[in-house]
Enzyme design. Structure first.
Site, short mmCIF file in Angstrom:
data_model
loop_
_atom_site.label_atom_id
_atom_site.label_comp_id
_atom_site.label_asym_id
_atom_site.label_seq_id
_atom_site.Cartn_x
_atom_site.Cartn_y
_atom_site.Cartn_z
N TYR A 156 -47.56 -4.94 61.28
CA TYR A 156 -48.02 -3.55 61.33
C TYR A 156 -47.84 -3.02 62.75
CZ TYR A 156 -50.26 -4.40 56.82
OH TYR A 156 -50.50 -4.70 55.51
N SER A 157 -47.18 -1.87 62.87
CA SER A 157 -47.06 -1.24 64.19
C SER A 157 -48.45 -0.88 64.70
CB SER A 157 -46.21 0.03 64.09
OG SER A 157 -44.89 -0.27 63.68
N CYS A 338 -39.35 5.50 62.87
CA CYS A 338 -40.28 4.52 62.32
C CYS A 338 -40.80 5.03 60.98
CB CYS A 338 -41.45 4.28 63.28
SG CYS A 338 -42.47 2.86 62.81
N GLU A 378 -37.09 1.22 63.74
CA GLU A 378 -37.97 0.25 63.11
C GLU A 378 -38.36 0.83 61.74
OE1 GLU A 378 -40.80 -2.48 65.38
OE2 GLU A 378 -42.16 -0.97 64.52
N TYR A 380 -38.36 0.42 57.21
CA TYR A 380 -38.57 -0.58 56.16
C TYR A 380 -38.31 0.04 54.79
CZ TYR A 380 -42.96 1.93 56.95
OH TYR A 380 -43.90 2.90 57.18
#
Length: 380
Positions: A156-157, A338, A378, A380
């Site tokens: 987790y960022s 992100c 970054e 996903y």
């Protein structure tokens, strides 16, 4: 002004969820001009059963923030402050993790948001320091029913600056969306398919011990050596996390980076509707205090339309400023992405068109941006 801004943004996180329903007159001009009535989707319910509570009262927060703001934030800085050669990295690993303790867990979206997102503050007692842009790993308890082995780590960022929300350097924050699965036939949630770690964290109560790894990652670090560097930050949903750390460091705390910064930090956030906006009060406070250095644009897919009359997704909002963004990149700006990887093709296609119109080869230009360290992804 910095101290008052810090107090304002801190209190915004800990005031009850009812405050979220207040006036949104301060939203960006784009938001105000294009808002329509929000619509709910049957496949994106929000869970009203979880009521997260803070362990810190307003008076305690004001005292902590006031003390930190009066003394400044410089006790976790490198020498010089922009030197990244000795950043904390993989201090704790899977085989030898750290045990953090939940300070608070709070729902931070409104009732018409498409899903539930929580802000979770975890105490590490100063033993698990990190830098803005890094991630923590969380290992949920229990075993995977498919193989009987312990659950694996989830990254987790980190959604706070290195000083944490209380500015003492003893906590780190996570921004987590509860992952649920709704059966399309019955319309009911299927607990067997829900996100194990996200539900574990969103259900967290103060005092819960959390098994953690990290911090990890160097891709999303801020470029602080040249304080005139522009930052272009693109996020969808909880991808906002690292940028909250950036913005607090530059516009809330009394850091050396804040004192030196002369560039422009431009934030793009894409969510479904206005109730799904994350940390809006903090962005509005920064925008009011630093209108020349902070810029904000929202893409609300269910409330705005793009130039073709379709839903306004993040890539559509970024495209509205394509020439300006390309120019900033040409002049050394750093661009960050992100969130959901689905935003990337639209944005890179747009930049390719701009490059082509200028007689440039986009592939070569992108390679140059990457080589210069200007391109940070970054997703996903």
């Amino acid at each position: 002004p910095l101290a008052s801004l810090a107090i304002a943004t801190m209190l915004a996180l800990f005031i009850g969820a009812t405050a979220f329903a207040g006036s949104r007159a301060g939203l960006s001009r784009t938001h105000v001009s294009r808002v329509a009535g929000p619509a709910m989707s049957a496949d994106e319910p929000w869970n009203s059963d979880i009521i997260a509570k803070s362990t810190l009262g307003v008076a305690e927060l004001e005292k902590a923030v006031g003390k930190a703001s009066s003394t400044g934030q410089d006790f976790l800085e490198a020498q010089p402050y922009w030197d990244v050669s000795n950043i904390p990295l993989n201090t704790y690993k899977n085989k030898a993790p750290f045990t953090g303790k939940v300070v608070s867990c709070k729902r931070i979206v409104g009732p018409d948001a498409t899903g539930e997102t929580c802000h979770i503050i975890i105490s590490h007692g100063g033993k698990m320091p990190y830098w803005e842009g890094q991630s923590y790993g969380v290992i949920p308890p229990g075993t995977n029913p498919k193989n009987g082995k312990p659950h694996t780590v989830r990254l987790y960022s980190i959604a706070s600056s290195r000083y944490g929300d209380d500015m003492t350097g003893n906590t780190g924050s996570l921004c987590v969306r509860r992952a649920v699965y709704v059966d399309p036939e019955t319309g009911k949630e299927d607990d067997s398919k829900k996100g194990v770690c996200s539900n574990y964290l969103c259900d967290a109560t103060p005092g819960l011990e959390v098994t953690m790894t990290g911090p990890s990652g160097k891709v999303m670090l801020m470029p602080e050596q040249d304080p005139k560097t522009d930052l272009i930050m693109v996020a969808t949903g909880t991808g906002i996390a690292p940028y909250r750390g950036f913005i607090r460091r530059l516009f809330v705390e009394k850091t050396p980076a804040a004192a030196a910064y002369k560039g422009q930090a431009w934030l793009f956030l894409g969510v479904a509707n206005s109730d799904s906006l994350l940390y809006d009060d903090e962005w509005q406070a920064a925008l009011k205090s630093y209108p020349q250095n902070f810029r904000l644009d929202y893409a609300l897919s269910r409330e705005q339309t793009n130039k073709n009359g379709g839903k306004m997704y993040i890539q559509d909002k970024v495209e509205e400023y394509s020439d300006e963004i390309f120019s900033k990149l040409e002049n050394g700006a750093h661009m960050y992405f992100c969130g959901l990887k689905g935003m990337m093709p639209g944005i890179t296609d747009m930049l390719e068109r701009v490059a082509s119109s200028k007689g440039m080869n986009w592939a070569e230009k992108l390679e140059q941006f990457k080589k210069n360290g200007q391109w940070h992804v970054e997703v996903y």
